[in-house]
Design an enzyme around this catalytic site. Structure first.
Site, short mmCIF file in Angstrom:
data_model
loop_
_atom_site.label_atom_id
_atom_site.label_comp_id
_atom_site.label_asym_id
_atom_site.label_seq_id
_atom_site.Cartn_x
_atom_site.Cartn_y
_atom_site.Cartn_z
N HIS A 130 0.84 -1.21 0.00
CA HIS A 130 0.00 0.00 0.00
C HIS A 130 0.87 1.27 0.00
O HIS A 130 0.69 2.16 -0.83
CB HIS A 130 -0.90 -0.02 1.23
N GLU A 131 1.81 1.34 0.94
CA GLU A 131 2.63 2.54 1.05
C GLU A 131 3.62 2.65 -0.11
O GLU A 131 3.90 3.76 -0.59
CB GLU A 131 3.37 2.55 2.39
N HIS B 10 1.82 4.26 -3.05
CA HIS B 10 1.75 5.72 -2.91
C HIS B 10 3.09 6.36 -3.28
O HIS B 10 3.14 7.31 -4.06
CB HIS B 10 1.42 6.09 -1.46
#
Length: 233
Positions: free
Chosen positions: A26-27, A30
């Site tokens: 997820h990170e 980003h």
């Protein structure tokens, strides 16, 4: 409706691994997308990596393991580095949850693809269950993060998307009260009666989506996984 995970203590390693993978992907999504769009902020901090160490918060990890609500280390983004700040900010916000959906789909496909080969037919009960558990939690946790992060409340990605889509006048008002929104979000999460009539029904869809995804993969690969056996039933 409670989305917190009731799990046996021997499931903890598989749940832990699934959460670390989900948070990291997820990170990373980003950070990598922001860097691709011209913002080097996260890259300079070593966040464009699939190494979980820069992404995982120990406290946030413990919270999600034992309270059902947690967090990773947020990726810093300087939207002024984007050529089109609003559009690219929306994409950067959206890729985090979408990356979790992709991992859930890949994990479900890998699980049924593996079981379809018959490779585990002669496996020991321990190995059969271990493989089943890691794939189950990979699907469940990533589906949970996908749905959870799209809720339009600060500080979640869904809120950032709505904020960037809003007209300038409304966006300025949202920014003005954003700090209070974080406190309201925390109250909703931790006060059970409020949670049960707000976020609870939304997060209850995790089970529905997970079941639908696993059923689809079962039909696609023509394979069945004995989930009752996997969970020791």
């Amino acid at each position: 409706m409670d989305f917190r995970l009731p799990f046996e203590i021997d499931h903890l390693p598989f749940l832990f691994l699934a959460i670390v993978i989900a948070f990291t992907v997820h990170e990373f999504a980003h950070a990598a997308t922001a860097y691709r769009f011209g913002d080097p902020t996260a890259q300079k901090l070593g966040r464009v990596t699939l190494n979980p160490m820069p992404h995982v918060s120990l406290l946030g990890l413990l919270f999600i393991l034992f309270l059902g609500f947690g967090w990773a280390r947020p990726v810093p983004v300087n939207r002024s580095n984007f050529k089109n700040p609003r559009l690219m900010s929306i994409v950067v916000s959206a890729v985090g949850p979408l990356s979790n959906l992709v991992v859930a789909i890949v994990a479900a496909a890998a699980a049924y693809g593996l079981f379809a080969t018959g490779a585990l037919d002669a496996a020991s009960p321990g190995l059969y269950r271990a493989v089943g558990l890691i794939f189950f939690y990979l699907v469940h946790i990533n589906m949970l993060l996908f749905i959870f992060n799209l809720i339009p409340l600060p500080p979640l990605d869904g809120y950032r998307i709505v904020e960037d889509l809003a007209p300038l006048r409304l966006r300025l008002q949202m920014m003005k009260y954003e700090a209070w929104g974080v406190y309201i979000f925390l109250l909703i999460v931790f006060i059970t009666p409020v949670f049960n009539v707000t976020l609870g029904p939304i997060l209850g869809q995790v089970v529905v989506w997970r079941h639908a995804l696993l059923a689809f993969m079962s039909a696609l690969f023509g394979a069945n996984i004995d989930w009752v056996y996997v969970f020791g039933g």
